[in-house]
Design an enzyme around this catalytic site. Structure first.
Site, PDB file in Angstrom:
ATOM      1  N   ALA A  67     141.999  -0.292 -51.576  1.00  0.00           N
ATOM      2  CA  ALA A  67     143.105  -1.068 -52.125  1.00  0.00           C
ATOM      3  C   ALA A  67     142.903  -2.514 -51.705  1.00  0.00           C
ATOM      4  O   ALA A  67     142.191  -2.795 -50.735  1.00  0.00           O
ATOM      5  CB  ALA A  67     144.422  -0.537 -51.572  1.00  0.00           C
ATOM      6  N   GLY A 110     141.104   3.574 -50.635  1.00  0.00           N
ATOM      7  CA  GLY A 110     141.640   3.960 -51.944  1.00  0.00           C
ATOM      8  C   GLY A 110     140.538   4.230 -52.969  1.00  0.00           C
ATOM      9  O   GLY A 110     140.741   4.988 -53.916  1.00  0.00           O
ATOM     10  N   GLU A 113     139.510   7.712 -52.318  1.00  0.00           N
ATOM     11  CA  GLU A 113     140.636   8.562 -52.749  1.00  0.00           C
ATOM     12  C   GLU A 113     140.697   8.664 -54.276  1.00  0.00           C
ATOM     13  O   GLU A 113     140.963   9.729 -54.827  1.00  0.00           O
ATOM     14  CB  GLU A 113     141.938   8.008 -52.169  1.00  0.00           C
ATOM     15  N   GLU A 133     140.732   2.938 -43.201  1.00  0.00           N
ATOM     16  CA  GLU A 133     142.058   2.326 -43.004  1.00  0.00           C
ATOM     17  C   GLU A 133     142.419   2.134 -41.543  1.00  0.00           C
ATOM     18  O   GLU A 133     143.144   1.204 -41.192  1.00  0.00           O
ATOM     19  CB  GLU A 133     143.140   3.188 -43.687  1.00  0.00           C
TER      20      GLU A 133
HETATM   21  N1  CO8 Z   1     140.457  -5.696 -50.680  1.00  0.00           N
HETATM   22  C1  CO8 Z   1     140.343  -6.991 -51.019  1.00  0.00           C
HETATM   23  N2  CO8 Z   1     139.166  -7.647 -51.040  1.00  0.00           N
HETATM   24  C2  CO8 Z   1     138.062  -6.958 -50.704  1.00  0.00           C
HETATM   25  C3  CO8 Z   1     138.113  -5.592 -50.331  1.00  0.00           C
HETATM   26  C4  CO8 Z   1     139.379  -4.948 -50.347  1.00  0.00           C
HETATM   27  N3  CO8 Z   1     139.534  -3.653 -50.038  1.00  0.00           N
HETATM   28  N4  CO8 Z   1     136.859  -5.181 -50.019  1.00  0.00           N
HETATM   29  C5  CO8 Z   1     136.052  -6.248 -50.191  1.00  0.00           C
HETATM   30  N5  CO8 Z   1     136.772  -7.317 -50.607  1.00  0.00           N
HETATM   31  C6  CO8 Z   1     136.281  -8.667 -50.901  1.00  0.00           C
HETATM   32  C7  CO8 Z   1     135.899  -9.409 -49.637  1.00  0.00           C
HETATM   33  O1  CO8 Z   1     137.045  -9.981 -49.042  1.00  0.00           O
HETATM   34  C8  CO8 Z   1     134.947 -10.443 -50.162  1.00  0.00           C
HETATM   35  O2  CO8 Z   1     135.684 -11.471 -50.783  1.00  0.00           O
HETATM   36  P1  CO8 Z   1     135.315 -13.024 -50.510  1.00  0.00           P
HETATM   37  O3  CO8 Z   1     133.945 -13.165 -51.119  1.00  0.00           O
HETATM   38  O4  CO8 Z   1     136.387 -13.757 -51.247  1.00  0.00           O
HETATM   39  O5  CO8 Z   1     135.314 -13.199 -49.043  1.00  0.00           O
HETATM   40  C9  CO8 Z   1     134.215  -9.694 -51.277  1.00  0.00           C
HETATM   41  O6  CO8 Z   1     135.052  -8.585 -51.618  1.00  0.00           O
HETATM   42  C10 CO8 Z   1     132.871  -9.137 -50.834  1.00  0.00           C
HETATM   43  O7  CO8 Z   1     133.077  -8.356 -49.668  1.00  0.00           O
HETATM   44  P2  CO8 Z   1     132.273  -8.608 -48.292  1.00  0.00           P
HETATM   45  O8  CO8 Z   1     131.827 -10.022 -48.183  1.00  0.00           O
HETATM   46  O9  CO8 Z   1     133.094  -8.064 -47.180  1.00  0.00           O
HETATM   47  O10 CO8 Z   1     130.985  -7.694 -48.563  1.00  0.00           O
HETATM   48  P3  CO8 Z   1     130.074  -6.971 -47.463  1.00  0.00           P
HETATM   49  O11 CO8 Z   1     128.890  -6.463 -48.194  1.00  0.00           O
HETATM   50  O12 CO8 Z   1     129.862  -7.855 -46.273  1.00  0.00           O
HETATM   51  O13 CO8 Z   1     130.955  -5.713 -46.952  1.00  0.00           O
HETATM   52  C11 CO8 Z   1     132.390  -3.811 -47.242  1.00  0.00           C
HETATM   53  C12 CO8 Z   1     131.284  -4.706 -47.834  1.00  0.00           C
HETATM   54  C13 CO8 Z   1     131.859  -3.044 -46.007  1.00  0.00           C
HETATM   55  C14 CO8 Z   1     132.819  -2.828 -48.303  1.00  0.00           C
HETATM   56  C15 CO8 Z   1     133.577  -4.711 -46.804  1.00  0.00           C
HETATM   57  O14 CO8 Z   1     133.924  -5.553 -47.890  1.00  0.00           O
HETATM   58  C16 CO8 Z   1     134.792  -3.965 -46.380  1.00  0.00           C
HETATM   59  O15 CO8 Z   1     134.843  -3.450 -45.280  1.00  0.00           O
HETATM   60  N6  CO8 Z   1     135.818  -3.898 -47.262  1.00  0.00           N
HETATM   61  C17 CO8 Z   1     137.080  -3.296 -46.942  1.00  0.00           C
HETATM   62  C18 CO8 Z   1     136.989  -1.785 -46.972  1.00  0.00           C
HETATM   63  C19 CO8 Z   1     138.323  -1.191 -46.570  1.00  0.00           C
HETATM   64  O16 CO8 Z   1     138.817  -1.373 -45.467  1.00  0.00           O
HETATM   65  N7  CO8 Z   1     138.939  -0.436 -47.499  1.00  0.00           N
HETATM   66  C20 CO8 Z   1     140.212   0.192 -47.259  1.00  0.00           C
HETATM   67  C21 CO8 Z   1     141.321  -0.658 -47.777  1.00  0.00           C
HETATM   68  S1  CO8 Z   1     142.946  -0.016 -47.394  1.00  0.00           S
HETATM   69  C22 CO8 Z   1     143.171   1.171 -48.593  1.00  0.00           C
HETATM   70  O17 CO8 Z   1     142.347   1.404 -49.430  1.00  0.00           O
HETATM   71  C23 CO8 Z   1     144.466   1.907 -48.536  1.00  0.00           C
HETATM   72  C24 CO8 Z   1     144.713   2.657 -49.849  1.00  0.00           C
HETATM   73  C25 CO8 Z   1     145.992   3.390 -49.783  1.00  0.00           C
HETATM   74  C26 CO8 Z   1     147.069   2.762 -50.644  1.00  0.00           C
HETATM   75  C27 CO8 Z   1     148.265   3.664 -50.567  1.00  0.00           C
HETATM   76  C28 CO8 Z   1     149.367   3.212 -51.504  1.00  0.00           C
HETATM   77  C29 CO8 Z   1     150.581   4.172 -51.397  1.00  0.00           C
END
Ligand code: CO8
Length: 259
Positions: A67, A110, A113, A133
């Site tokens: 998400a 997400g 999921e 998360e």
């Molecule tokens: N949300 C928003 N932006 C994101 C997300 C995300 N989940 N993942 C990546 N991005 C963005 C980064 O911020 C970055 O943006 P910018 O260039 O503007 O800085 C761009 O995408 C590229 O990402 P990275 O530079 O971080 O790329 P890397 O190759 O270094 O890393 C990863 C890739 C490992 C995937 C890393 O981006 C990461 O850890 N992302 C987050 C993963 C995460 O924590 N996901 C869980 C999110 S919480 C969730 O999903 C809860 C869902 C439940 C909802 C329930 C509702 C009821």
């Protein structure tokens, strides 16, 4: 209908293809993306020409990295409660058309999921699965503690949910989370071909088979077997069972009419 901004949709013959398309955010799920996704899945489901749906991510880096963290960060308990964030995803459980998740790259939070909400997962050899998360100070909220645990077993699910570590595509296959792993360059073709095989069958019979497999997760074995038997008998009230078996006997291809 308003133009789609976060997904792409196209028809490939009898297969509906949906591509999550927020590449700059690694296809992170936003309310608009989820609304558009569910809307287009339901449109394909209602279309008699479409016999299977493939959901994939744009680019080769991510299916969906979760998400949208930046959008969620300031939300309060009441914001979450009132908005029912991503509540539309529940509607996917009443979709009859099989949905294949073609997971290219990261399927995290997400994103993992969403993939697990689909009927089965085909993974690129580069795919990574996880529920990170915990590292954000929250927990999975779209079924990650439930579907992940059912798919890979308690011990490994608990380890990944508590550490936030990722699982490789190969491990995900060994543990039964994904159906098959294919080279990344072949993933979309393979998914479309697999979806095409399903779309070539009788749609109502496919829907019955899908329902029966899903019942296995929601009931006792005895109940599930009784349910399956009743549905099996009911296939004999269809045209397509007659056509399928007659075609076999005549050494011909069946001509299913979806009735
Ligand atoms: N949300 C928003 N932006 C994101 C997300 C995300 N989940 N993942 C990546 N991005 C963005 C980064 O911020 C970055 O943006 P910018 O260039 O503007 O800085 C761009 O995408 C590229 O990402 P990275 O530079 O971080 O790329 P890397 O190759 O270094 O890393 C990863 C890739 C490992 C995937 C890393 O981006 C990461 O850890 N992302 C987050 C993963 C995460 O924590 N996901 C869980 C999110 S919480 C969730 O999903 C809860 C869902 C439940 C909802 C329930 C509702 C009821």
């Amino acid at each position: 209908a308003s133009p789609l901004t976060c997904i792409l949709e196209e028809r490939r013959g009898p297969v509906g293809l949906i591509t999550l398309n927020r590449p700059k955010a690694l296809n992170a799920l936003s309310p608009t993306l989820v609304r558009e996704l569910v809307q287009e899945v339901k449109r394909f489901d209602a279309d008699p020409e479409i016999g299977a749906i493939v959901v994939t991510g744009s680019g080769d880096k991510a299916f969906a990295a979760g998400a949208d963290i930046k959008a969620m960060q300031p939300l309060s308990y009441m914001d979450m409660h009132k908005a029912r964030l991503f509540g539309e995803l529940d509607e996917l459980s009443s979709v009859r058309t099989p949905i294949i998740a073609a997971v290219n790259g990261f399927a995290l939070g997400g994103g993992c999921e969403l993939a697990m909400t689909c009927d089965f997962i085909l993974a690129a050899d580069t795919a990574k699965f996880g529920q990170p998360e915990i590292k954000l100070g929250t927990i999975p909220g779209l079924g990650g503690t439930q579907r992940f645990t059912r798919a890979v077993g308690k011990s490994r699910a608990m380890e990944l949910v508590l550490t936030g570590d990722q699982m490789s595509a190969e491990e995900a296959r060994e543990r039964g989370l994904v159906a098959r792993v294919v080279p990344a360059a072949d993933l979309l073709d393979d998914a479309l071909k697999t979806a095409g095989k399903i779309a070539a069958q009788s749609q109502p019979i496919v829907a019955m088979a899908k329902t029966c497999v899903n019942v296995a997760f929601e009931t006792s074995l005895a109940e599930g077997l009784r349910f399956e038997r009743a549905i099996f008998y009911s296939t004999f009230a269809t045209h397509d069972q007659k056509a399928g078996m007659a075609a076999f006997a005549a050494k011909e291809k069946p001509n299913f009419k979806n009735e």
